[in-house]
Design a protein around this motif. Structure first.
Motif, short mmCIF file in Angstrom:
data_model
loop_
_atom_site.label_atom_id
_atom_site.label_comp_id
_atom_site.label_asym_id
_atom_site.label_seq_id
_atom_site.Cartn_x
_atom_site.Cartn_y
_atom_site.Cartn_z
N ARG A 62 44.55 56.98 21.93
CA ARG A 62 45.80 57.67 22.28
C ARG A 62 46.99 57.02 21.60
N LYS A 63 46.99 55.69 21.59
CA LYS A 63 48.10 54.94 20.96
C LYS A 63 48.11 55.19 19.45
N ALA A 64 46.91 55.14 18.84
CA ALA A 64 46.82 55.33 17.37
C ALA A 64 47.26 56.74 16.97
N LEU A 65 46.92 57.73 17.81
CA LEU A 65 47.23 59.13 17.46
C LEU A 65 48.55 59.61 18.05
N LYS A 66 49.19 58.74 18.87
CA LYS A 66 50.41 59.13 19.59
C LYS A 66 50.19 60.43 20.37
N ASN A 67 49.06 60.46 21.09
CA ASN A 67 48.69 61.66 21.84
C ASN A 67 48.17 61.24 23.21
N GLU A 68 49.04 61.38 24.22
CA GLU A 68 48.68 60.92 25.57
C GLU A 68 47.82 61.93 26.35
N LYS A 69 47.68 63.14 25.81
CA LYS A 69 46.92 64.17 26.53
C LYS A 69 45.44 64.13 26.21
N LEU A 70 45.09 63.49 25.10
CA LEU A 70 43.70 63.52 24.62
C LEU A 70 42.78 62.71 25.54
N THR A 71 41.66 63.32 25.92
CA THR A 71 40.63 62.59 26.67
C THR A 71 39.64 62.03 25.65
N VAL A 72 39.28 60.77 25.80
CA VAL A 72 38.34 60.15 24.85
C VAL A 72 37.14 59.62 25.63
N LYS A 73 35.95 59.97 25.17
CA LYS A 73 34.72 59.50 25.83
C LYS A 73 33.83 58.81 24.82
N LEU A 74 33.12 57.82 25.29
CA LEU A 74 32.13 57.14 24.46
C LEU A 74 30.75 57.58 24.95
N GLU A 75 29.95 58.13 24.07
CA GLU A 75 28.60 58.59 24.44
C GLU A 75 27.61 58.14 23.38
N LYS A 76 26.36 57.94 23.79
CA LYS A 76 25.31 57.65 22.80
C LYS A 76 24.66 58.97 22.44
N LEU A 77 24.92 59.45 21.22
CA LEU A 77 24.34 60.72 20.78
C LEU A 77 23.04 60.46 20.03
N LYS A 78 22.12 61.42 20.13
CA LYS A 78 20.82 61.27 19.45
C LYS A 78 21.00 61.25 17.93
N ASN A 79 21.92 62.08 17.44
CA ASN A 79 22.14 62.17 15.99
C ASN A 79 23.07 61.05 15.54
N LYS A 80 22.50 60.04 14.89
CA LYS A 80 23.28 58.85 14.54
C LYS A 80 24.24 59.08 13.38
N LYS A 81 24.07 60.23 12.68
CA LYS A 81 24.96 60.52 11.55
C LYS A 81 26.31 61.07 12.02
N VAL A 82 26.34 61.59 13.25
CA VAL A 82 27.58 62.17 13.78
C VAL A 82 28.44 61.04 14.37
N SER A 83 29.66 60.88 13.82
CA SER A 83 30.53 59.80 14.31
C SER A 83 31.37 60.26 15.50
N SER A 84 31.85 61.51 15.42
CA SER A 84 32.71 62.00 16.50
C SER A 84 32.61 63.51 16.61
N VAL A 85 32.87 64.00 17.82
CA VAL A 85 32.82 65.44 18.09
C VAL A 85 34.04 65.77 18.94
N LEU A 86 34.73 66.86 18.59
CA LEU A 86 35.89 67.28 19.37
C LEU A 86 35.52 68.52 20.17
N THR A 87 35.69 68.46 21.47
CA THR A 87 35.39 69.64 22.29
C THR A 87 36.66 70.11 22.99
N ILE A 88 36.78 71.42 23.14
CA ILE A 88 37.91 72.00 23.88
C ILE A 88 37.30 72.89 24.94
#
Length: 275
Positions: free
Chosen positions: A186-212
């Motif tokens: 949030r600090k890096a993006l200057k965006n206080e509304k964003l929810t950030v979650k840490l998950e272990k995904l099966k696909n190790k090539k995927v670094s991040s996913v944005l869901t709405i």
């Protein structure tokens, strides 16, 4: 009916041309909609046509079942059916619950949503393609007319199918880390509304996913359609969740080097590459 293979093939040939008119007719006339419900065709990720009843049959397998039976494709369906039958015979209420929760996943743009499409295909899950403007009010209507059917865009949420199995303790650790990472991002993006979650995904090539979330996005779409000059930024990233894959080296780096000079840049990259 569409049971006749020849009739079905002929019907499929014309479907793309007549589809907007049929959908428009359904929106305008309830009786027409009721008659047409089982004759509406949806194209899946492989370009195959499916009816609404067909769509409700896919993605039925519980992620845990799928994992246990992934090797034996024939065994997979048998096991899933046995589990469902047991559930319905043992607990009537549970089967009612299940009936209410039938989700049909959809994509609106295969190029823009290609990351999610690939994840679905790798997980042997399917979705339908709804690229036209009329599709949004049309699926709203189908949901209203068919109790227990829910359409959800493939980037609306990450189902358990995509997550690696973790112990309860490991999950609690991820949740605790998520809070720290959320502050950082949030600090890096200057965006206080964003929810950030840490998950272990099966696909190790995927670094991040944005869901709405489906609700937030439909609200935003509606506002765009009817809002005219309304300032959309007031809706901001409401309902937006950035899921970081704890199995990816870039994400591991920021969790271990929170004060590092590169961390801010990596946080920006993990988010901006998705929008």
């Amino acid at each position: 009916g569409l049971g006749d293979v020849y009739k079905r093939q002929e019907y499929e040939k014309y479907w793309d041309d007549i589809s907007p008119f049929v959908k428009y007719g359904c929106l305008k006339d309830d009786k027409f909609c009721e008659k047409m419900t089982d004759y509406i065709l949806f194209k899946n990720l492989d370009g195959k046509y499916m009816t609404l009843p067909d769509c409700l049959e896919v993605n039925k397998v519980d992620p845990d079942e799928a994992e246990n039976t992934a090797v034996d494709e024939n065994g997979e369906k048998v096991e899933a059916e046995v589990v469902e039958e047991e559930a319905s015979s043992e607990e009537g209420e549970n089967s009612e619950e299940e009936k209410k929760e039938k989700t049909i996943y959809y994509a609106t743009d295969l190029k823009v949503q290609s990351q999610y499409v690939n994840m679905f295909k790798q997980a042997k899950m399917d979705a339908v393609v709804l690229p036209d403007q009329i599709d949004q009010p049309f699926i709203n209507q189908l949901e209203m007319k068919n109790e227990g059917i829910k359409f959800q865009r493939i980037d609306a949420d990450l189902t358990d199918t995509f997550k690696a199995k973790t112990s309860k303790k490991a999950q609690e650790e991820l949740e605790a880390q998520s809070e720290e990472i959320q502050k950082l991002v949030r600090k890096a993006l200057k965006n206080e509304k964003l929810t950030v979650k840490l998950e272990k995904l099966k696909n190790k090539k995927v670094s991040s996913v944005l869901t709405i979330s489906e609700e937030s996005r439909r609200m935003q779409d509606m506002m765009k359609m009817y809002g005219g000059g309304m300032d959309m930024s007031m809706f901001g990233a409401e309902g937006e969740t950035l899921v970081l894959n704890a199995n990816h080296p870039l994400v591991t780096y920021i969790t271990e080097h929170e004060d590092d000079a590169n961390t801010k840049m990596i946080c920006e990259q993990l988010y901006l590459s998705l929008i």
